[in-house]
Write a protein that holds these residues in place. Sequence first.
Motif, PDB file in Angstrom:
ATOM      1  N   VAL A   1       0.853  -1.193   0.000  1.00 44.06           N
ATOM      2  CA  VAL A   1       0.000   0.000   0.000  1.00 44.06           C
ATOM      3  C   VAL A   1       0.887   1.240   0.000  1.00 44.06           C
ATOM      4  O   VAL A   1       2.017   1.219   0.497  1.00 44.06           O
ATOM      5  CB  VAL A   1      -0.929   0.049   1.236  1.00 44.06           C
ATOM      6  CG1 VAL A   1      -1.909  -1.113   1.245  1.00 44.06           C
ATOM      7  CG2 VAL A   1      -0.122   0.062   2.530  1.00 44.06           C
ATOM      8  N   GLY A   2       0.370   2.334  -0.573  1.00 44.32           N
ATOM      9  CA  GLY A   2       1.005   3.638  -0.463  1.00 44.32           C
ATOM     10  C   GLY A   2       2.478   3.643  -0.815  1.00 44.32           C
ATOM     11  O   GLY A   2       2.917   3.039  -1.801  1.00 44.32           O
ATOM     12  N   TRP A   3       3.255   4.358   0.008  1.00 45.07           N
ATOM     13  CA  TRP A   3       4.699   4.471  -0.212  1.00 45.07           C
ATOM     14  C   TRP A   3       5.370   3.109  -0.199  1.00 45.07           C
ATOM     15  O   TRP A   3       6.328   2.864  -0.943  1.00 45.07           O
ATOM     16  CB  TRP A   3       5.318   5.362   0.870  1.00 45.07           C
ATOM     17  CG  TRP A   3       6.817   5.321   0.891  1.00 45.07           C
ATOM     18  CD1 TRP A   3       7.668   5.981   0.051  1.00 45.07           C
ATOM     19  CD2 TRP A   3       7.653   4.573   1.790  1.00 45.07           C
ATOM     20  NE1 TRP A   3       8.980   5.697   0.372  1.00 45.07           N
ATOM     21  CE2 TRP A   3       8.991   4.829   1.438  1.00 45.07           C
ATOM     22  CE3 TRP A   3       7.387   3.714   2.863  1.00 45.07           C
ATOM     23  CZ2 TRP A   3      10.074   4.264   2.116  1.00 45.07           C
ATOM     24  CZ3 TRP A   3       8.458   3.148   3.540  1.00 45.07           C
ATOM     25  CH2 TRP A   3       9.777   3.421   3.166  1.00 45.07           C
ATOM     26  N   PHE A   4       4.881   2.200   0.613  1.00 40.57           N
ATOM     27  CA  PHE A   4       5.500   0.886   0.735  1.00 40.57           C
ATOM     28  C   PHE A   4       5.472   0.143  -0.603  1.00 40.57           C
ATOM     29  O   PHE A   4       6.385  -0.619  -0.916  1.00 40.57           O
ATOM     30  CB  PHE A   4       4.783   0.071   1.816  1.00 40.57           C
ATOM     31  CG  PHE A   4       4.787   0.728   3.168  1.00 40.57           C
ATOM     32  CD1 PHE A   4       5.817   0.513   4.058  1.00 40.57           C
ATOM     33  CD2 PHE A   4       3.763   1.589   3.547  1.00 40.57           C
ATOM     34  CE1 PHE A   4       5.837   1.125   5.303  1.00 40.57           C
ATOM     35  CE2 PHE A   4       3.768   2.211   4.783  1.00 40.57           C
ATOM     36  CZ  PHE A   4       4.812   1.981   5.661  1.00 40.57           C
ATOM     37  N   SER A   5       4.433   0.374  -1.398  1.00 38.75           N
ATOM     38  CA  SER A   5       4.342  -0.265  -2.714  1.00 38.75           C
ATOM     39  C   SER A   5       5.442   0.200  -3.653  1.00 38.75           C
ATOM     40  O   SER A   5       5.752  -0.482  -4.633  1.00 38.75           O
ATOM     41  CB  SER A   5       2.979   0.030  -3.354  1.00 38.75           C
ATOM     42  OG  SER A   5       1.932  -0.536  -2.608  1.00 38.75           O
ATOM     43  N   GLU A   6       6.014   1.370  -3.383  1.00 36.60           N
ATOM     44  CA  GLU A   6       7.037   1.932  -4.258  1.00 36.60           C
ATOM     45  C   GLU A   6       8.436   1.400  -3.959  1.00 36.60           C
ATOM     46  O   GLU A   6       9.375   1.664  -4.714  1.00 36.60           O
ATOM     47  CB  GLU A   6       7.020   3.460  -4.138  1.00 36.60           C
ATOM     48  CG  GLU A   6       5.696   4.066  -4.573  1.00 36.60           C
ATOM     49  CD  GLU A   6       5.589   5.559  -4.295  1.00 36.60           C
ATOM     50  OE1 GLU A   6       6.649   6.205  -4.098  1.00 36.60           O
ATOM     51  OE2 GLU A   6       4.461   6.082  -4.266  1.00 36.60           O
ATOM     52  N   LEU A   7       8.588   0.660  -2.874  1.00 37.80           N
ATOM     53  CA  LEU A   7       9.892   0.079  -2.564  1.00 37.80           C
ATOM     54  C   LEU A   7      10.259  -0.953  -3.624  1.00 37.80           C
ATOM     55  O   LEU A   7       9.403  -1.709  -4.087  1.00 37.80           O
ATOM     56  CB  LEU A   7       9.863  -0.579  -1.185  1.00 37.80           C
ATOM     57  CG  LEU A   7       9.785   0.374   0.009  1.00 37.80           C
ATOM     58  CD1 LEU A   7       9.419  -0.386   1.276  1.00 37.80           C
ATOM     59  CD2 LEU A   7      11.115   1.109   0.193  1.00 37.80           C
ATOM     60  N   PRO A   8      11.525  -1.032  -4.018  1.00 38.87           N
ATOM     61  CA  PRO A   8      11.930  -2.014  -5.036  1.00 38.87           C
ATOM     62  C   PRO A   8      11.699  -3.443  -4.558  1.00 38.87           C
ATOM     63  O   PRO A   8      11.864  -3.758  -3.372  1.00 38.87           O
ATOM     64  CB  PRO A   8      13.428  -1.725  -5.227  1.00 38.87           C
ATOM     65  CG  PRO A   8      13.639  -0.340  -4.714  1.00 38.87           C
ATOM     66  CD  PRO A   8      12.638  -0.153  -3.615  1.00 38.87           C
ATOM     67  N   ASP A   9      11.346  -4.301  -5.496  1.00 45.96           N
ATOM     68  CA  ASP A   9      11.053  -5.689  -5.152  1.00 45.96           C
ATOM     69  C   ASP A   9      12.268  -6.434  -4.615  1.00 45.96           C
ATOM     70  O   ASP A   9      12.112  -7.413  -3.874  1.00 45.96           O
ATOM     71  CB  ASP A   9      10.517  -6.429  -6.382  1.00 45.96           C
ATOM     72  CG  ASP A   9       9.156  -5.918  -6.818  1.00 45.96           C
ATOM     73  OD1 ASP A   9       8.467  -5.292  -5.984  1.00 45.96           O
ATOM     74  OD2 ASP A   9       8.784  -6.138  -7.982  1.00 45.96           O
ATOM     75  N   ASP A  10      13.474  -6.000  -4.979  1.00 45.90           N
ATOM     76  CA  ASP A  10      14.650  -6.728  -4.500  1.00 45.90           C
ATOM     77  C   ASP A  10      14.998  -6.393  -3.056  1.00 45.90           C
ATOM     78  O   ASP A  10      15.827  -7.071  -2.442  1.00 45.90           O
ATOM     79  CB  ASP A  10      15.860  -6.483  -5.407  1.00 45.90           C
ATOM     80  CG  ASP A  10      16.256  -5.014  -5.505  1.00 45.90           C
ATOM     81  OD1 ASP A  10      15.558  -4.158  -4.921  1.00 45.90           O
ATOM     82  OD2 ASP A  10      17.264  -4.718  -6.179  1.00 45.90           O
ATOM     83  N   ALA A  11      14.349  -5.364  -2.485  1.00 43.98           N
ATOM     84  CA  ALA A  11      14.619  -4.989  -1.096  1.00 43.98           C
ATOM     85  C   ALA A  11      13.452  -5.274  -0.164  1.00 43.98           C
ATOM     86  O   ALA A  11      13.634  -5.301   1.054  1.00 43.98           O
ATOM     87  CB  ALA A  11      14.968  -3.499  -1.012  1.00 43.98           C
ATOM     88  N   ALA A  12      12.256  -5.480  -0.719  1.00 45.44           N
ATOM     89  CA  ALA A  12      11.067  -5.639   0.121  1.00 45.44           C
ATOM     90  C   ALA A  12      10.112  -6.660  -0.475  1.00 45.44           C
ATOM     91  O   ALA A  12       9.828  -6.621  -1.681  1.00 45.44           O
ATOM     92  CB  ALA A  12      10.352  -4.299   0.292  1.00 45.44           C
ATOM     93  N   LEU A  13       9.615  -7.552   0.363  1.00 48.30           N
ATOM     94  CA  LEU A  13       8.518  -8.435  -0.017  1.00 48.30           C
ATOM     95  C   LEU A  13       7.222  -7.735   0.356  1.00 48.30           C
ATOM     96  O   LEU A  13       7.053  -7.294   1.500  1.00 48.30           O
ATOM     97  CB  LEU A  13       8.629  -9.777   0.707  1.00 48.30           C
ATOM     98  CG  LEU A  13       9.870 -10.623   0.401  1.00 48.30           C
ATOM     99  CD1 LEU A  13       9.818 -11.931   1.182  1.00 48.30           C
ATOM    100  CD2 LEU A  13       9.994 -10.896  -1.092  1.00 48.30           C
TER     101      LEU A  13
END
Length: 412
Positions: free
Chosen positions: A299-311
């Motif tokens: 959701v929100g800003w969290f969705s913008e994190l790169p996939d290689d750093a965040a599940l």
Amino acid sequence: MRLAYFSPMPPERTGVADYSALLLPALREHLDVTLVRRGSKRAPRGTDAALYHVGNNPDAHAWIVDAMRRRPGVVVLHDFVVHHLVAGMTIGRRDGHGYLDTMEREHGVVGRLLAHGVLDKRIAPLWESRPEDFPLAWFVLEHATGLIVHSRAVHQLVRAAGYEGPVWVVPHPAWPVPAVEPEHVASGPVLGCFGVVNASKRIPELLRAFADVREANPEAVLLLVGPTSPGFDLDRRLQRLGLDNEGLVREGWVDEGRLWELMAGVDVSVNLRHPTMGETSGVAIRSLSLGKPLVVSDVGWFSELPDDAALKVPVDSHEVETLTAALELLVERDDVRAQMGAAAARLAQQQHDLGRVAELYVAALEEAAGGAAVRDAVLREVSRAAADVGISPEDAEAGEIARRLAEVELGR
């Protein structure tokens, strides 16, 4: 430029205070910045511009909005949803009519009727039960000569709300990692969750998922750090899931030094959120700095994190199952944790570097100071250059130029 800087500061226990304690020294390397005394309703004499940090906490930010009403300026919008702030500045000041008027202005007659229900105690306070449905952002936006936001998601929200002033997306700055000794609370893999313990941080879903993870990985430990919200019965939930005696380590509010020690000692950082108020997580940024793999809500800003750093875990009917799978992967795979941790550290160093963020702030403030004059000068130069190469307003190329200018919010 002489800048008046309005923000909560430590020792106030707010994320914005921590943010400003980090940012302010970096800004002072570029600008003459005066930190405005808490509670002051006016910018100091001799300042050229004002920067207002606004979040959803009325105790921390009401005085800042009061000052902004006297002298509009650039707003750093830390939360898009500011219903709690509005309630504190209206109902909290015995101005029920102000709350009614604000709700009607932004949400029509239905909003006013709901506000009456809140004032008459016939329905639960909307800032507690449905804040995301009634953000009341115009209470702040109407006084902003420009906005600094931390995500594309909030940029889209303010535009959808009808704000037409300049908006700059500036990443949240990353803290340099202090020299601390990591606190390892267990010998097995440790999943850390830091912040207020409540339903909006998806703690019920996290506990259910972690209980499932422990069935196959009994050595895994969940570290919960932060105060428990009033009315959230954590102990009962732990007992029901069999996590009250083992598998969980609990700490309440901790100071900054202790926070870094505990965060440095975990293997995975879990930062779930729904609903989101449009915020960016300082805890998640610290985790990136430490090179910790992240598990976040999609959701929100969290969705913008790169996939290689965040599940990223969608908030849907399969949330617990998806979260369980994400946690199991990171508990069981050292190599995945290492790869994601390295990507997280790179992200903090490249996109969230403090010096880079300070430079983006300065550029935004200088553009705001120039305002329309700067934009008009750019447009004149573009128009002159187009005419020099034979492009007329009727040509297809002119339409493409206009589209590109609109992308960078010029030419409106």
